[in-house]
Motif scaffolding. Structure first.
Motif, PDB file in Angstrom:
ATOM      1  N   VAL A   1     -18.885   1.443   3.246  1.00  0.00           N
ATOM      2  CA  VAL A   1     -18.044   1.949   4.328  1.00  0.00           C
ATOM      3  C   VAL A   1     -18.348   1.123   5.568  1.00  0.00           C
ATOM      4  N   ALA A   2     -17.302   0.634   6.241  1.00  0.00           N
ATOM      5  CA  ALA A   2     -17.465  -0.173   7.453  1.00  0.00           C
ATOM      6  C   ALA A   2     -16.363   0.210   8.431  1.00  0.00           C
ATOM      7  N   SER A   3     -16.365  -0.422   9.603  1.00  0.00           N
ATOM      8  CA  SER A   3     -15.370  -0.088  10.624  1.00  0.00           C
ATOM      9  C   SER A   3     -14.993  -1.334  11.410  1.00  0.00           C
ATOM     10  N   ILE A   4     -13.821  -1.276  12.026  1.00  0.00           N
ATOM     11  CA  ILE A   4     -13.324  -2.351  12.874  1.00  0.00           C
ATOM     12  C   ILE A   4     -13.497  -1.900  14.322  1.00  0.00           C
ATOM     13  N   PRO A   5     -14.481  -2.396  15.024  1.00  0.00           N
ATOM     14  CA  PRO A   5     -14.771  -1.852  16.345  1.00  0.00           C
ATOM     15  C   PRO A   5     -13.891  -2.359  17.470  1.00  0.00           C
ATOM     16  N   SER A   6     -13.434  -3.608  17.393  1.00  0.00           N
ATOM     17  CA  SER A   6     -12.812  -4.228  18.559  1.00  0.00           C
ATOM     18  C   SER A   6     -11.326  -3.939  18.695  1.00  0.00           C
ATOM     19  N   LEU A   7     -10.650  -3.626  17.592  1.00  0.00           N
ATOM     20  CA  LEU A   7      -9.198  -3.504  17.650  1.00  0.00           C
ATOM     21  C   LEU A   7      -8.720  -2.064  17.589  1.00  0.00           C
ATOM     22  N   ALA A   8      -9.257  -1.289  16.686  1.00  0.00           N
ATOM     23  CA  ALA A   8      -8.787   0.074  16.491  1.00  0.00           C
ATOM     24  C   ALA A   8      -9.861   0.868  15.761  1.00  0.00           C
ATOM     25  N   PRO A   9      -9.876   2.174  15.952  1.00  0.00           N
ATOM     26  CA  PRO A   9     -10.877   2.999  15.245  1.00  0.00           C
ATOM     27  C   PRO A   9     -10.516   3.174  13.784  1.00  0.00           C
ATOM     28  N   ARG A  10     -10.596   2.086  13.013  1.00  0.00           N
ATOM     29  CA  ARG A  10     -10.259   2.101  11.606  1.00  0.00           C
ATOM     30  C   ARG A  10     -11.526   2.099  10.759  1.00  0.00           C
ATOM     31  N   ILE A  11     -11.526   2.921   9.718  1.00  0.00           N
ATOM     32  CA  ILE A  11     -12.630   2.971   8.766  1.00  0.00           C
ATOM     33  C   ILE A  11     -12.168   2.303   7.478  1.00  0.00           C
ATOM     34  N   VAL A  12     -12.919   1.319   7.010  1.00  0.00           N
ATOM     35  CA  VAL A  12     -12.600   0.564   5.804  1.00  0.00           C
ATOM     36  C   VAL A  12     -13.659   0.877   4.756  1.00  0.00           C
ATOM     37  N   PHE A  13     -13.228   1.096   3.520  1.00  0.00           N
ATOM     38  CA  PHE A  13     -14.208   1.377   2.462  1.00  0.00           C
ATOM     39  C   PHE A  13     -13.740   0.787   1.143  1.00  0.00           C
ATOM     40  N   SER A  14     -14.704   0.560   0.266  1.00  0.00           N
ATOM     41  CA  SER A  14     -14.432   0.043  -1.078  1.00  0.00           C
ATOM     42  C   SER A  14     -15.039   0.980  -2.095  1.00  0.00           C
ATOM     43  N   VAL A  15     -14.531   0.892  -3.326  1.00  0.00           N
ATOM     44  CA  VAL A  15     -14.969   1.746  -4.427  1.00  0.00           C
ATOM     45  C   VAL A  15     -15.345   0.849  -5.598  1.00  0.00           C
ATOM     46  N   VAL A  16     -16.423   1.186  -6.266  1.00  0.00           N
ATOM     47  CA  VAL A  16     -16.896   0.387  -7.395  1.00  0.00           C
ATOM     48  C   VAL A  16     -15.824   0.335  -8.482  1.00  0.00           C
ATOM     49  N   GLY A  17     -15.436  -0.884  -8.876  1.00  0.00           N
ATOM     50  CA  GLY A  17     -14.454  -1.069  -9.939  1.00  0.00           C
ATOM     51  C   GLY A  17     -13.015  -0.958  -9.510  1.00  0.00           C
ATOM     52  N   ALA A  18     -12.730  -0.764  -8.224  1.00  0.00           N
ATOM     53  CA  ALA A  18     -11.352  -0.646  -7.741  1.00  0.00           C
ATOM     54  C   ALA A  18     -10.825  -2.017  -7.351  1.00  0.00           C
ATOM     55  N   THR A  19      -9.522  -2.184  -7.461  1.00  0.00           N
ATOM     56  CA  THR A  19      -8.887  -3.471  -7.198  1.00  0.00           C
ATOM     57  C   THR A  19      -8.217  -3.532  -5.837  1.00  0.00           C
ATOM     58  N   ALA A  20      -8.552  -2.631  -4.947  1.00  0.00           N
ATOM     59  CA  ALA A  20      -7.958  -2.611  -3.614  1.00  0.00           C
ATOM     60  C   ALA A  20      -9.006  -2.210  -2.596  1.00  0.00           C
ATOM     61  N   LEU A  21      -8.734  -2.586  -1.349  1.00  0.00           N
ATOM     62  CA  LEU A  21      -9.538  -2.169  -0.214  1.00  0.00           C
ATOM     63  C   LEU A  21      -8.773  -1.067   0.512  1.00  0.00           C
ATOM     64  N   PHE A  22      -9.486  -0.058   1.013  1.00  0.00           N
ATOM     65  CA  PHE A  22      -8.833   1.114   1.578  1.00  0.00           C
ATOM     66  C   PHE A  22      -9.268   1.324   3.024  1.00  0.00           C
TER      67      PHE A  22
END
Length: 529
Positions: free
Chosen positions: A316-337
């Motif tokens: 789980v990570a975040s984009i601090p400079s542009l918008a309060p967006r939370i980005v996360f990945s899942v083991v074995g998944a083919t997309a970023l969320f």
């Protein structure tokens, strides 16, 4: 030709570090030229197996790595010089640097030890320093910070460096003082399954985001331990989970089997040498087998040939400079969320597809995301040799726009990483085992036992076992029936504890022993046997 996928990337303004299997490479960030690589290092400097954990110091000058060899290795990034190699008491699960460049290592025993960047001259590579507990022996003089009663999966330091947040396989999140780890500030309790990823966004330093095996991400006020909200993510992620875990079932095996009773001593197992030889032979067969990327089943478990979706949040990570967006990945998944923390009600989970399983990602402050892909994984679960075209890229780069991630012009570093790959064999890739969390983190229950216990509710107890102590038509002996009745009683008591009505007769408190085969066994609630 097979090749190692990249498992970790540390990108800096001048030098970037990438990890592939047991190897480390340092590249020029602007040109993509390979400056240093462990491929040319001496054999004793390379990890005996894949690198499982790695961390880069805040100053960017030092890299700490560890793997299956249980060696904590410290590297100088400028010339990739090995500064030190120290033994660890247990296999590490996570590594991070503290503000003063001390190295914190979490292990499978549930402990976090602190090591100085440069070992003291009086530290012995073979001598043990004993802490307050004999279980905390450390071969390299590490200082025990704290301990959990379960396997630690991840941890992080707060921005001010005063607290350390730890998570384990038993659903616990603990906030402790640092370095006085024995002082606990709060607990964040509410997860029903393992916790595998935690994150504190820089734009909301009082909020902790956690995820693992639950279908939701949880947002906490970590100082007080108060749950702020749940965000349902599983329904949005499930269609993209391409790698599934083999469904495990425990063998219906007599607990007293292979036990030789002795007088005045605990029973000892027979045929120990034969089983050891069999395990060695099985291990050899596993290395030669190339049918599955999943690890072999654990002792006492068999694969049914079926697979199941196992949900494990990886990062789980975040984009601090542009918008309060939370980005996360899942083991074995083919997309970023990702989703926005500004959503007042149900968060909208959006995704960026990559069409190959995502191993890891690195998110920069400007919104650029570097995604590491298992590009050579075939649809059947094995590996395919290096292909041609964009679908064979091990690294993809996206840039954040006001609404979503978009593809950008390939950077020199990305072009170099996709072209200058490291060769590997199928045996190397099997040992690498990118999806071990799908098997290691979930707690596999005795599915067969539960099924038979459920069947008992539909059959009479007196009819379940014959009077001669053998097995009935359903294949259940008196001994098995006693165990099943015990499990059924415990299950019913748990239901009562959750508020269900006690619509059953309580089993008798007195117990009787039933003789069968290898010895006596305790059958709870067995009337007339």
């Amino acid at each position: 030709m097979f090749r190692y996928p990249y498992t970790r990337l540390f990108r800096q303004s001048e030098h970037s570090i990438v990890i592939a299997g047991p190897h480390i490479q340092v590249l020029d960030t602007n040109t993509g030229d390979v400056l240093h690589s462990t491929v040319k290092c001496k054999e004793d400097q390379i990890a005996s197996g894949p690198i499982r954990c790695a961390a880069l110091s805040d100053c960017g000058k030092y890299l700490a790595t560890s793997g299956d060899d249980k060696k904590l290795k410290t590297w100088q990034v400028d010339d990739l010089k090995l500064l030190s190699s120290r033994g660890l008491p247990k296999k590490p699960t996570y590594i991070n640097f503290a503000d003063n460049n001390d190295i914190l290592v979490a292990d499978k025993f549930g402990d976090i030890f602190c090591y100085q960047l440069h070992p003291n001259s009086n530290e012995s590579s073979s001598g043990y320093t004993r802490d307050t507990l004999p279980s905390h022996e450390n071969p390299s003089g590490g200082e025990l910070i704290l301990g959990h009663a379960s396997l630690l999966t991840t941890f992080l330091m707060t921005a001010d460096g005063q607290y350390i947040v730890t998570a384990d396989r038993d659903e616990h999140i603990r906030v402790s003082w640092y370095p006085q780890g024995y002082t606990i500030e709060s607990y964040c309790l509410g997860h029903q399954k393992y916790v595998s990823a935690i994150h504190i966004p820089s734009f909301s330093p009082g909020t902790l985001i956690s995820g693992g095996g639950d279908s939701v991400l949880r947002l906490w006020d970590w100082m007080s331990g108060k749950l702020l909200r749940n965000i349902d993510v599983f329904s949005a992620v499930q269609p993209f989970i391409a790698v599934k875990a083999p469904k495990k079932k425990r063998e219906w095996k007599d607990e007293d089997e292979d036990i030789e009773p002795t007088e005045g001593k605990r029973g000892r197992r027979k045929n120990k040498g034969k089983r050891k030889e069999k395990r060695s032979a099985d291990d050899g067969d596993a290395e030669e087998s190339q049918d599955s990327a999943m690890p072999e089943g654990r002792p006492g478990e068999i694969s049914t040939g079926e697979s199941e979706v196992v949900f494990v949040v990886h990062r789980v990570a975040s984009i601090p400079s542009l918008a309060p967006r939370i980005v996360f990945s899942v083991v074995g998944a083919t997309a970023l969320f990702w989703f926005s923390m500004d959503d007042n009600y149900e968060a909208c989970i959006r995704h960026e597809p990559f069409y190959k399983p995502i191993i890891d990602f690195t998110l920069e402050d400007d919104g650029t995301v570097w995604v590491l892909l298992d590009a050579d994984r075939s649809s059947q679960g094995g590996w395919s040799s290096k292909g041609e075209g964009d679908d064979s890229n091990l690294i993809e780069v996206r840039r954040w726009t006001p609404d979503n991630f978009t593809a950008s012009h390939p950077l020199p570093l990305a072009l170099a990483l996709n072209s200058c790959t490291l060769p590997a064999t199928q045996a190397d890739l099997k040992v690498l085992d990118l999806y071990s969390d799908l098997v290691a983190l979930p707690k596999h229950f005795e599915v067969v036992t539960e099924d038979r216990t459920q069947d008992l509710s539909e059959m009479g107890v007196d009819d379940a076992a014959p009077a001669d102590g053998g097995s009935n038509d359903g294949g259940i002996t008196k001994r098995e029936l006693g165990r099943l009745k015990h499990k059924q009683a415990l299950w019913r008591l748990q239901e009562v504890g959750r508020g269900a009505s006690p619509d059953f007769e309580r089993l008798p408190t007195d117990s009787k022993r039933v003789k069968s085969g290898g010895g006596d066994t305790l059958a709870l609630g067995m009337d007339g046997t």
